[in-house]
Design a protein around this motif. Structure first.
Motif, mmCIF file in Angstrom:
data_model
loop_
_atom_site.group_PDB
_atom_site.id
_atom_site.type_symbol
_atom_site.label_atom_id
_atom_site.label_comp_id
_atom_site.label_asym_id
_atom_site.label_seq_id
_atom_site.Cartn_x
_atom_site.Cartn_y
_atom_site.Cartn_z
ATOM 1 N N ARG A 1 -32.643 -14.053 41.712
ATOM 2 C CA ARG A 1 -31.638 -13.004 41.592
ATOM 3 C C ARG A 1 -32.119 -11.692 42.220
ATOM 4 O O ARG A 1 -31.322 -10.947 42.811
ATOM 5 N N VAL A 2 -33.401 -11.414 42.080
ATOM 6 C CA VAL A 2 -33.952 -10.219 42.721
ATOM 7 C C VAL A 2 -33.851 -10.343 44.239
ATOM 8 O O VAL A 2 -33.473 -9.393 44.931
ATOM 9 N N GLN A 3 -34.156 -11.515 44.761
ATOM 10 C CA GLN A 3 -34.071 -11.741 46.207
ATOM 11 C C GLN A 3 -32.646 -11.540 46.718
ATOM 12 O O GLN A 3 -32.427 -10.954 47.780
ATOM 13 N N VAL A 4 -31.674 -12.037 45.948
ATOM 14 C CA VAL A 4 -30.270 -11.854 46.330
ATOM 15 C C VAL A 4 -29.917 -10.372 46.339
ATOM 16 O O VAL A 4 -29.244 -9.874 47.257
ATOM 17 N N ARG A 5 -30.386 -9.650 45.329
ATOM 18 C CA ARG A 5 -30.081 -8.219 45.236
ATOM 19 C C ARG A 5 -30.665 -7.453 46.418
ATOM 20 O O ARG A 5 -30.009 -6.575 46.992
ATOM 21 N N ILE A 6 -31.899 -7.779 46.786
ATOM 22 C CA ILE A 6 -32.525 -7.120 47.928
ATOM 23 C C ILE A 6 -31.794 -7.483 49.215
ATOM 24 O O ILE A 6 -31.604 -6.640 50.098
ATOM 25 N N ARG A 7 -31.364 -8.735 49.325
ATOM 26 C CA ARG A 7 -30.623 -9.166 50.514
ATOM 27 C C ARG A 7 -29.287 -8.415 50.618
ATOM 28 O O ARG A 7 -28.857 -8.037 51.715
ATOM 29 N N ARG A 8 -28.644 -8.168 49.493
ATOM 30 C CA ARG A 8 -27.386 -7.428 49.494
ATOM 31 C C ARG A 8 -27.570 -6.014 50.033
ATOM 32 O O ARG A 8 -26.651 -5.437 50.631
ATOM 33 N N ALA B 1 -33.719 -16.336 30.695
ATOM 34 C CA ALA B 1 -33.787 -16.849 32.067
ATOM 35 C C ALA B 1 -35.214 -17.183 32.457
ATOM 36 O O ALA B 1 -36.166 -16.502 32.063
ATOM 37 N N ALA B 2 -35.363 -18.245 33.247
ATOM 38 C CA ALA B 2 -36.686 -18.639 33.748
ATOM 39 C C ALA B 2 -37.148 -17.643 34.805
ATOM 40 O O ALA B 2 -36.338 -16.981 35.457
ATOM 41 N N ALA B 3 -38.467 -17.555 34.985
ATOM 42 C CA ALA B 3 -39.032 -16.616 35.956
ATOM 43 C C ALA B 3 -38.520 -16.897 37.357
ATOM 44 O O ALA B 3 -38.278 -15.975 38.135
ATOM 45 N N THR B 4 -38.330 -18.183 37.689
ATOM 46 C CA THR B 4 -37.841 -18.536 39.022
ATOM 47 C C THR B 4 -36.403 -18.051 39.230
ATOM 48 O O THR B 4 -36.044 -17.629 40.332
ATOM 49 N N ASP B 5 -35.602 -18.100 38.177
ATOM 50 C CA ASP B 5 -34.217 -17.634 38.276
ATOM 51 C C ASP B 5 -34.170 -16.122 38.446
ATOM 52 O O ASP B 5 -33.376 -15.586 39.234
ATOM 53 N N PRO C 1 -37.197 -3.159 44.094
ATOM 54 C CA PRO C 1 -37.474 -4.515 43.602
ATOM 55 C C PRO C 1 -38.027 -4.538 42.175
ATOM 56 O O PRO C 1 -37.633 -5.381 41.366
ATOM 57 N N ALA C 2 -38.924 -3.615 41.852
ATOM 58 C CA ALA C 2 -39.530 -3.597 40.513
ATOM 59 C C ALA C 2 -38.486 -3.264 39.452
ATOM 60 O O ALA C 2 -38.455 -3.868 38.372
ATOM 61 N N TYR C 3 -37.623 -2.312 39.753
ATOM 62 C CA TYR C 3 -36.562 -1.945 38.812
ATOM 63 C C TYR C 3 -35.584 -3.092 38.658
ATOM 64 O O TYR C 3 -35.167 -3.434 37.536
ATOM 65 N N ALA C 4 -35.202 -3.729 39.778
ATOM 66 C CA ALA C 4 -34.260 -4.850 39.728
ATOM 67 C C ALA C 4 -34.804 -5.978 38.868
ATOM 68 O O ALA C 4 -34.080 -6.563 38.055
ATOM 69 N N GLU C 5 -36.083 -6.284 39.030
ATOM 70 C CA GLU C 5 -36.695 -7.357 38.239
ATOM 71 C C GLU C 5 -36.659 -7.023 36.745
ATOM 72 O O GLU C 5 -36.345 -7.888 35.915
ATOM 73 N N ALA C 6 -36.958 -5.764 36.406
ATOM 74 C CA ALA C 6 -36.962 -5.362 34.999
ATOM 75 C C ALA C 6 -35.552 -5.398 34.413
ATOM 76 O O ALA C 6 -35.362 -5.817 33.270
ATOM 77 N N VAL C 7 -34.553 -4.968 35.192
ATOM 78 C CA VAL C 7 -33.166 -4.982 34.714
ATOM 79 C C VAL C 7 -32.701 -6.411 34.472
ATOM 80 O O VAL C 7 -32.119 -6.727 33.420
ATOM 81 N N ILE C 8 -32.949 -7.287 35.429
ATOM 82 C CA ILE C 8 -32.486 -8.670 35.319
ATOM 83 C C ILE C 8 -33.189 -9.391 34.173
ATOM 84 O O ILE C 8 -32.551 -10.111 33.395
ATOM 85 N N VAL D 1 -29.005 1.897 37.242
ATOM 86 C CA VAL D 1 -28.820 2.249 38.646
ATOM 87 C C VAL D 1 -28.094 1.103 39.334
ATOM 88 O O VAL D 1 -28.417 -0.070 39.100
ATOM 89 N N PRO D 2 -27.099 1.370 40.183
ATOM 90 C CA PRO D 2 -26.369 0.299 40.867
ATOM 91 C C PRO D 2 -27.299 -0.600 41.676
ATOM 92 O O PRO D 2 -28.309 -0.147 42.230
ATOM 93 N N GLY D 3 -26.944 -1.889 41.746
ATOM 94 C CA GLY D 3 -27.790 -2.884 42.392
ATOM 95 C C GLY D 3 -28.183 -2.545 43.813
ATOM 96 O O GLY D 3 -29.317 -2.804 44.237
ATOM 97 N N LEU D 4 -27.270 -1.973 44.595
ATOM 98 C CA LEU D 4 -27.561 -1.652 45.986
ATOM 99 C C LEU D 4 -28.588 -0.540 46.128
ATOM 100 O O LEU D 4 -29.144 -0.333 47.204
#
Length: 286
Positions: free
Chosen positions: A147-154, A139-143, A125-132, A118-121
């Motif tokens: 990235r999830v925060q950036v996606r939600i902000r977008r 990747a570290a959990a903090t990273d 949040p749960a799907y974005a976290e699983a995709v990333i 599914v496109p990022g926009l």
């Protein structure tokens, strides 16, 4: 919400103006580089907006191009100053696709084809976290969280009540069938997708498996268009280690025509909502 001054877009506009001045002077990028004792690649990066442009760069280039109108020079110098400001995404640290975010933030419309997810926009949040997490297994959990925060902000671009982004998304059926994060996450994601598809500025279509081969089999891409007529349309192709941005007229035309074929062959928006709802129910039962 788009920032007042978008440094990415300012760099593109400034680069376009500098290219016009060079062409009016009848000079090649190599000739300009020789005059300024810099590399030809630097001139190219300045003109395509991929490199930050200093006021000194502008002053030197205007000198080479013999620009005598101080208003033009002052305007270009101001654009250079604004192009060095930081966009909202810089607060999140080093984001590998920051150029794309800058373009998306200022775009008036976005047409995207996604064959796998599914496109990022449109992600929860749960799907974005699983995709990333799945795409970046080391990747570290903090990273991942960043990235999830950036996606939600977008996503504020499609929820802005005054100037929402006009979004048209064609998804391959595989993006709905791929169980990202488990059945519950998928059921919530598809319900979210169905709700968003009812917004007047968002159109979602699904390309079913039964369609067979189609113009999107070569992979994901996005077409960004901007409110200012001076900003050329950009084709964005995402890569693992680097991204590709196409602005040449013939490239834009080819991808735009291909997208029209995708839209024509995919399920229409009403059929898509029914299709998504059926798949969501199947996940809910699971």
């Amino acid at each position: 919400m788009a920032s007042i001054v978008n440094p990415t877009v300012r760099r593109r506009r400034l680069g376009q103006e500098l290219r016009k001045l060079r062409e009016l002077k009848g000079m090649t990028a190599e000739e300009v580089a020789d005059r300024l004792l810099v590399s030809q690649s630097k001139i190219s990066r300045l003109e395509n907006g991929r490199r930050s442009i200093s006021q000194r760069d502008v002053r030197d280039l205007c000198g080479v191009y013999e620009v005598e109108d101080h208003r033009i020079v002052d305007s270009l110098m101001q654009m250079a100053k604004e192009s060095r400001q930081q966009g909202w995404w810089h607060a999140f640290g080093d984001i590998p696709y920051s150029v794309y975010i800058g373009l998306e933030t200022d775009a008036a419309s976005l047409r995207v084809y996604e064959p796998q997810v599914v496109p990022g926009l449109l992600q929860t949040p749960a799907y974005a976290e699983a995709v990333i997490a799945g795409a970046l297994p080391e990747a570290a959990a903090t990273d991942i969280e960043r990235r999830v925060q950036v996606r939600i902000r977008r996503q504020e671009r499609i929820t802005n009540p005054r100037h929402p982004l006009r979004l048209w998304a064609v998804l391959d059926e595989a993006a709905l069938r791929r169980t990202v994060g488990g059945p519950q996450v998928m059921a919530q994601q598809l319900e979210h997708l169905r709700e968003l598809s009812q917004q007047p500025h968002i159109t979602i279509q699904v390309m079913p498996f039964t369609m067979g081969a189609h113009p999107g089999v070569n992979g994901q891409y996005a077409i960004l268009e901007f409110p200012d007529a001076s900003d050329s349309t950009v084709i964005y192709l995402e890569g693992l280690t680097s991204d590709l941005y196409l602005e040449k007229g013939s490239d834009v035309q080819s991808y735009s025509v291909m997208y029209e074929h995708l839209r024509a062959q995919a399920l229409n928006p009403d059929q898509t909502r029914e299709f998504v709802e059926d798949v969501a129910k199947a996940y809910a039962r699971a």
